[in-house]
Scaffold this active site. Sequence first.
Site, PDB file in Angstrom:
ATOM      1  N   LYS A 184       0.698  -1.120   0.024  1.00  0.00           N
ATOM      2  CA  LYS A 184       0.038  -0.301  -0.128  1.00  0.00           C
ATOM      3  C   LYS A 184       0.649   1.329   0.035  1.00  0.00           C
ATOM      4  O   LYS A 184       0.540   2.194  -0.499  1.00  0.00           O
ATOM      5  CB  LYS A 184      -0.944  -0.056   1.370  1.00  0.00           C
ATOM      6  CG  LYS A 184      -1.819  -1.216   1.384  1.00  0.00           C
ATOM      7  CD  LYS A 184      -3.347  -0.735   0.943  1.00  0.00           C
ATOM      8  CE  LYS A 184      -4.518  -1.299   0.642  1.00  0.00           C
ATOM      9  NZ  LYS A 184      -3.871  -3.032   1.446  1.00  0.00           N
ATOM     10  N   GLU A 236     -10.028   6.297   3.562  1.00  0.00           N
ATOM     11  CA  GLU A 236      -9.960   4.754   3.942  1.00  0.00           C
ATOM     12  C   GLU A 236      -9.630   3.631   4.445  1.00  0.00           C
ATOM     13  O   GLU A 236      -8.733   3.670   3.989  1.00  0.00           O
ATOM     14  CB  GLU A 236     -11.749   4.417   3.577  1.00  0.00           C
ATOM     15  CG  GLU A 236     -10.824   3.505   2.495  1.00  0.00           C
ATOM     16  CD  GLU A 236     -10.357   3.768   1.236  1.00  0.00           C
ATOM     17  OE1 GLU A 236     -10.759   5.289   0.929  1.00  0.00           O
ATOM     18  OE2 GLU A 236     -10.059   2.482   0.613  1.00  0.00           O
ATOM     19  N   SER A 295       2.119  -9.892  -0.960  1.00  0.00           N
ATOM     20  CA  SER A 295       1.492  -8.096  -0.781  1.00  0.00           C
ATOM     21  C   SER A 295       1.895  -7.367   0.419  1.00  0.00           C
ATOM     22  O   SER A 295       1.986  -6.147   0.682  1.00  0.00           O
ATOM     23  CB  SER A 295      -0.341  -8.319  -1.203  1.00  0.00           C
ATOM     24  OG  SER A 295      -0.565  -9.223  -0.276  1.00  0.00           O
TER      25      SER A 295
HETATM   26  C1  LIG Z   1      -4.654  -4.335   1.212  1.00  0.00           C
HETATM   27  C2  LIG Z   1      -4.622  -5.646   1.244  1.00  0.00           C
HETATM   28  C3  LIG Z   1      -5.073  -6.421   0.497  1.00  0.00           C
HETATM   29  C4  LIG Z   1      -5.911  -6.041  -0.805  1.00  0.00           C
HETATM   30  O1  LIG Z   1      -5.847  -4.840  -1.277  1.00  0.00           O
HETATM   31  P1  LIG Z   1      -5.580  -4.951  -3.292  1.00  0.00           P
HETATM   32  O2  LIG Z   1      -6.431  -3.230  -3.326  1.00  0.00           O
HETATM   33  O3  LIG Z   1      -6.228  -5.772  -3.564  1.00  0.00           O
HETATM   34  O4  LIG Z   1      -4.059  -4.738  -3.503  1.00  0.00           O
HETATM   35  C5  LIG Z   1      -3.938  -6.961   0.021  1.00  0.00           C
HETATM   36  N1  LIG Z   1      -3.133  -7.211   0.715  1.00  0.00           N
HETATM   37  C6  LIG Z   1      -2.697  -6.871   2.232  1.00  0.00           C
HETATM   38  C7  LIG Z   1      -1.318  -6.982   2.198  1.00  0.00           C
HETATM   39  C8  LIG Z   1      -3.457  -5.718   1.942  1.00  0.00           C
HETATM   40  O5  LIG Z   1      -2.491  -4.890   3.269  1.00  0.00           O
END
Ligand SMILES: *Cc1c(COP(=O)(O)O)cnc(C)c1O
Length: 391
Positions: free
Chosen positions: A87, A109, A373
């Site tokens: 993010k 948000e 992610s």
């Molecule tokens: C917020 C988040 C997601 C989901 O958000 P996307 O916009 O679909 O990437 C996935 N993995 C993590 C670790 C997150 O914090």
Amino acid sequence: MERFNGYFGQFGGSYVPESLKEVLLDLENIFYKYREDEEYLKELGYYFKQYVGRESPLYYANRLTKHVGGAKIYLKREDLNHTGAHKINNALGQVLLAKRSNKKKIIAETGAGQHGVATATVCALFGMDCTIYMGAVDVERQEHNVFRMKILGADVIPVHDGNATLKEAVDKALEDFVLNSKDTFYLMGSAVGPHPYPVMVREFQSIIGKETKKQILEQEGRLPDYLIACVGGGSNAIGLFYPFVDNKTVKMVGVEPAGKGINSGFHAASISGGEVDIIHGFKSYALDESKVNIYSIAAGLDYPGVGPEHSYYKDIGRIKYDTITDKEAMEAFHKLSKLEGIIPALESSHAVSYGIELASTLSKDKIVIINLSGRGDKDMNQIMGMNNKRI
Ligand SMILES: *Cc1c(COP(=O)(O)O)cnc(C)c1O
């Protein structure tokens, strides 16, 4: 640079009140002005490298690969970024635009709290005033992240409406934005919302795919066979996928949360289980909340819509979308932790689960890249609360 009209086929667009149209047009102008501006890109590149710690490694998961006994599994380590997820890539890109539009108030948000933390972080970094809207349920289950945001100097406002999760937080943030758009910058956390947010967030997250392409060519001398990423709003997935869209030999799978089961009435698989609708100012696949309880074990995935670009790739067949349940994600969470010493976020564990399953069906000369992610630190309280017998 040619302007993009905001539509991915029938999806996307900008379905917002008149009062917001002008603000979004200003934002679009600023985005197009700076996306090729040398000084802007230099500043963004500086913070990516010196503050976030990019580039993130593309790690060959040797023990996991051996255990699975099929295709080679690589992990793109977005979990190693400062603040623990992808993010921050997007938050930095947008806050540097806010700075250039002379807006000192940032609102956002957050669901899992990861975007809230990323936003509060960049606000601290650039001395901006920061307000974060968060569903009251999420405030409770992500206590740790709420505390982090407060330490970073943000105002966290719990939203009690409806299910009190991400959707309601987005509604409240949009409301604030409509009322205060003159001096407020809405820092959107995923590749969703009205134009130009989906294309803007994709641009900032594409660093993931650009690096991955370079890294896999260095390590393997060829492109991968599969890219796998979890899909909440779809930003980490589009960031990994987009630079490969024209490479037709590269298959891609977006993994949605099936929660307690796709037929259980408790999930958040917007593409796999939803219908075309307009939600939060854009057209995409979305879930009907009178039929489905928006739910996932991973707070960052329980959003009833999905990025319009994903909806488009689903319809033209370029990207496949599939689902993983809470239970399957938890198994992958433990497997990766024990086999590689990497504790993944519950969101990412959905991609890991799908990737492991897929790799087991492929021959050893195939390559699967999974986007990790985020890291699991934020989920520790929740997992401790589950009293999981396998630990
Ligand atoms: C917020 C988040 C997601 C989901 O958000 P996307 O916009 O679909 O990437 C996935 N993995 C993590 C670790 C997150 O914090």
